[in-house]
Design a protein around this motif. Sequence first.
Motif, PDB file in Angstrom:
ATOM      1  N   LEU A 190      71.339 -67.358 -35.337  1.00 43.11           N
ATOM      2  CA  LEU A 190      70.363 -67.413 -34.260  1.00 43.11           C
ATOM      3  C   LEU A 190      70.883 -66.698 -33.022  1.00 43.11           C
ATOM      4  O   LEU A 190      72.016 -66.206 -33.018  1.00 43.11           O
ATOM      5  CB  LEU A 190      69.985 -68.856 -33.935  1.00 43.11           C
ATOM      6  N   ASP A 191      70.054 -66.649 -32.011  1.00 45.63           N
ATOM      7  CA  ASP A 191      70.391 -66.058 -30.714  1.00 45.63           C
ATOM      8  C   ASP A 191      70.923 -64.627 -30.837  1.00 45.63           C
ATOM      9  O   ASP A 191      72.074 -64.336 -30.450  1.00 45.63           O
ATOM     10  CB  ASP A 191      71.433 -66.922 -29.978  1.00 45.63           C
ATOM     11  N   PRO A 192      70.109 -63.694 -31.330  1.00 49.68           N
ATOM     12  CA  PRO A 192      70.584 -62.316 -31.442  1.00 49.68           C
ATOM     13  C   PRO A 192      70.744 -61.665 -30.066  1.00 49.68           C
ATOM     14  O   PRO A 192      70.043 -62.020 -29.118  1.00 49.68           O
ATOM     15  CB  PRO A 192      69.468 -61.629 -32.234  1.00 49.68           C
ATOM     16  N   PRO A 231      75.669 -65.709 -27.630  1.00 54.02           N
ATOM     17  CA  PRO A 231      76.298 -64.453 -27.231  1.00 54.02           C
ATOM     18  C   PRO A 231      75.346 -63.541 -26.461  1.00 54.02           C
ATOM     19  O   PRO A 231      74.129 -63.612 -26.612  1.00 54.02           O
ATOM     20  CB  PRO A 231      76.645 -63.816 -28.578  1.00 54.02           C
ATOM     21  N   SER A 232      75.958 -62.680 -25.635  1.00 54.22           N
ATOM     22  CA  SER A 232      75.221 -61.584 -25.004  1.00 54.22           C
ATOM     23  C   SER A 232      76.113 -60.359 -25.100  1.00 54.22           C
ATOM     24  O   SER A 232      77.259 -60.377 -24.631  1.00 54.22           O
ATOM     25  CB  SER A 232      74.915 -61.925 -23.546  1.00 54.22           C
ATOM     26  N   LEU A 238      81.174 -58.631 -24.028  1.00 55.65           N
ATOM     27  CA  LEU A 238      80.519 -59.724 -24.727  1.00 55.65           C
ATOM     28  C   LEU A 238      80.700 -60.984 -23.884  1.00 55.65           C
ATOM     29  O   LEU A 238      81.827 -61.304 -23.471  1.00 55.65           O
ATOM     30  CB  LEU A 238      81.164 -59.941 -26.108  1.00 55.65           C
ATOM     31  N   ALA A 239      79.610 -61.684 -23.607  1.00 61.16           N
ATOM     32  CA  ALA A 239      79.695 -62.977 -22.923  1.00 61.16           C
ATOM     33  C   ALA A 239      79.240 -64.048 -23.898  1.00 61.16           C
ATOM     34  O   ALA A 239      78.317 -63.828 -24.677  1.00 61.16           O
ATOM     35  CB  ALA A 239      78.802 -62.977 -21.683  1.00 61.16           C
ATOM     36  N   VAL A 269      74.847 -60.624 -20.089  1.00 59.22           N
ATOM     37  CA  VAL A 269      75.751 -59.706 -19.400  1.00 59.22           C
ATOM     38  C   VAL A 269      75.243 -58.272 -19.484  1.00 59.22           C
ATOM     39  O   VAL A 269      74.685 -57.851 -20.495  1.00 59.22           O
ATOM     40  CB  VAL A 269      77.187 -59.809 -19.982  1.00 59.22           C
ATOM     41  N   GLN A 270      75.334 -57.564 -18.366  1.00 63.92           N
ATOM     42  CA  GLN A 270      75.295 -56.104 -18.356  1.00 63.92           C
ATOM     43  C   GLN A 270      76.177 -55.691 -17.185  1.00 63.92           C
ATOM     44  O   GLN A 270      75.806 -55.915 -16.027  1.00 63.92           O
ATOM     45  CB  GLN A 270      73.892 -55.546 -18.199  1.00 63.92           C
ATOM     46  N   TYR A 271      77.331 -55.167 -17.527  1.00 63.61           N
ATOM     47  CA  TYR A 271      78.318 -54.885 -16.510  1.00 63.61           C
ATOM     48  C   TYR A 271      77.718 -54.058 -15.384  1.00 63.61           C
ATOM     49  O   TYR A 271      77.017 -53.089 -15.651  1.00 63.61           O
ATOM     50  CB  TYR A 271      79.519 -54.153 -17.122  1.00 63.61           C
TER      51      TYR A 271
END
Lengths: 425, 193
Positions: A190-192, A231-232, A238-239, A269-271
């Motif tokens: 789950l959570d792609p 995850p993100s 990766l967060a 996350v997006q740096y």
Amino acid sequence: MVETIAPAVCGSRPRTALALLMFAAGAIGVAAAVGLALGSLGSSRLLPVAIALAIAGVLREAGLIRLPLPQWRRQVPESWHQVLPLPLWSLGYGAGLGAGVLTYQPVATFLVVAVAAAASGTTAAVLALTAFAAGRVLGAALPPAFVDRMAGLYRPMRRANAVALAMLALALVAAPAGAAALPLGPGSQLDPSVADDGGLAYTQRADNGATTVVVRPVGGAPIAFPGASEPSLRGDYLAYHDAGGITVVKWRTRQIVLRLAGAWSKPAVQYPFLAAVLTTDVRRRMISVDLRTGRRQFLDVLKNGDDLGRPSIDRHLVTWHKTTRSSSRILIGNVHTGNVRIFKLSRTLLLTNPSLRTGTMLWIEQSLGISRVRERRLANHRRPRIRARTGSPRLFWTTAIGGGWVYFTRWNTNTGRAFIDRLPR
Amino acid sequence: MPLPDPADLAARLAASGTRKSFLARAGAGVFALVGGKMVAAAIAPEEAQSFHFCGHTFTTGSCPHPGRHPRIDRHGRPLRTSDGRPIDNLGRLVDRNGYPISSKGARLRGPDGALLPRAPRTRICQDWVRERYHLEARLQGSWFRCCNGQIRKLWDCCAITKKRVNGDAALHGYCFGRRNVFCVTYYDTGLPC
């Protein structure tokens, strides 16, 4: 069997009509039940199998190959109509033939159609198998002389059958790509979260509840982060959420970039930005963090008990859902200014788990027993497009866009199992 | 065998069901006398077309509702038709705090193992009709009937509209001012009748 439903056996015309009615009820009822079971168990993953079977069926019906069929080579029990009451034996005969495989199968059509129907979804499966059963009922309802004439046309009918199966094979090949579940192994997934290059991260949940974040880079071996979830993934970063809070890492080297200890969850996350939910005793807050400076920007707050959902971040915009007892809404916030606006609000539907990428919003809309994946461009105010739809007990959960695909979690409320579906963008 | 007293038979028939079921049975009996069993079987008791739900036998349709019939609580929020337990907008049973629960009362969990959050549980007339039909609707006039041994309040959802939920002309009914009946709901009071 056809000869059994006749005045000579049943005793009179009204009794024959009753027998035919019960036979039809048994055949159509059981066929619909089989269709329902096939449709709910099957999935679009069966499509290649259905195409292969249809081609094999064409060759078999054209007499080019010999192929045995799964069947029970017997007729309906003759003794039933001598020992059972008429409504019961006629119902039983119908049920036996409606199941499709409990009797002699002269042609491959039933098997091919059953698998094709299972690959096409529940409604298609029920309709296809019910139509088959209705055809069998017609065999008993039509005048015997006509049925005999049709039986005499065995060879031309087999050729027509081969043509019909060839058309079915072509239709299956030409069918638009449906949502396909990704084969990601045992347990639930789950959570792609998707990187721009198509790399995928997701939560792997074992039956005992243990979670692992798995990153599957394009063309590389999977990398696991045990004990992590939510995850993100974006670029090198990766967060994820773990027992201590939120960790941001460079996933290729596992080098830790930031740790947010405490009741932090649901990172995106997006740096250089991270958005996440901070839960205190009475409140939940959506906060963005600048990973370079540590500066925090407040975005939203909600009292505990209501839902502040998993955010998604794209450049300077963050989106998340907020659900209370009186409404459900999808919000968009600016990580620089903290300004928040409503993207969509409903007082009747449940709007959840949005994802945002390059100006396209994807989210889940749920109403009574129906779950839909919706998509809309931010700049476009036309009616959102439905990308996928499912009904209870299967519902959609989290979403992701990226790498030319849209991803969404589909879960079964009865079993608790979840897997990730993918559609071309 | 002695024939039953006609008055006694009529009283027993009348006492064994509602007026509708009595009439249906009586009708079937007459047909059984004149047309035999086949005809009697063909007109077995069933609900007339104009029957909506207990207490409501005319044509204005139900308000949109997550359940089978538009049963609401006193605040106008949805209740399960069969037993009057509160449900959310998705039709799930909920506890007193609005969290979705199983039929045994346990909180439901999502695929991640966490307890499911609340979903909206909003007012059928004021919120659902407003969002779905873009009408500023409110519960106004009501009338009362005896249903299942308790007093049922039948409540008109009224809006300034010439069309009702069925798609045809709306009736004024028990609405106030310029409002007409858009759809109907009901509230079981729990008071015996």
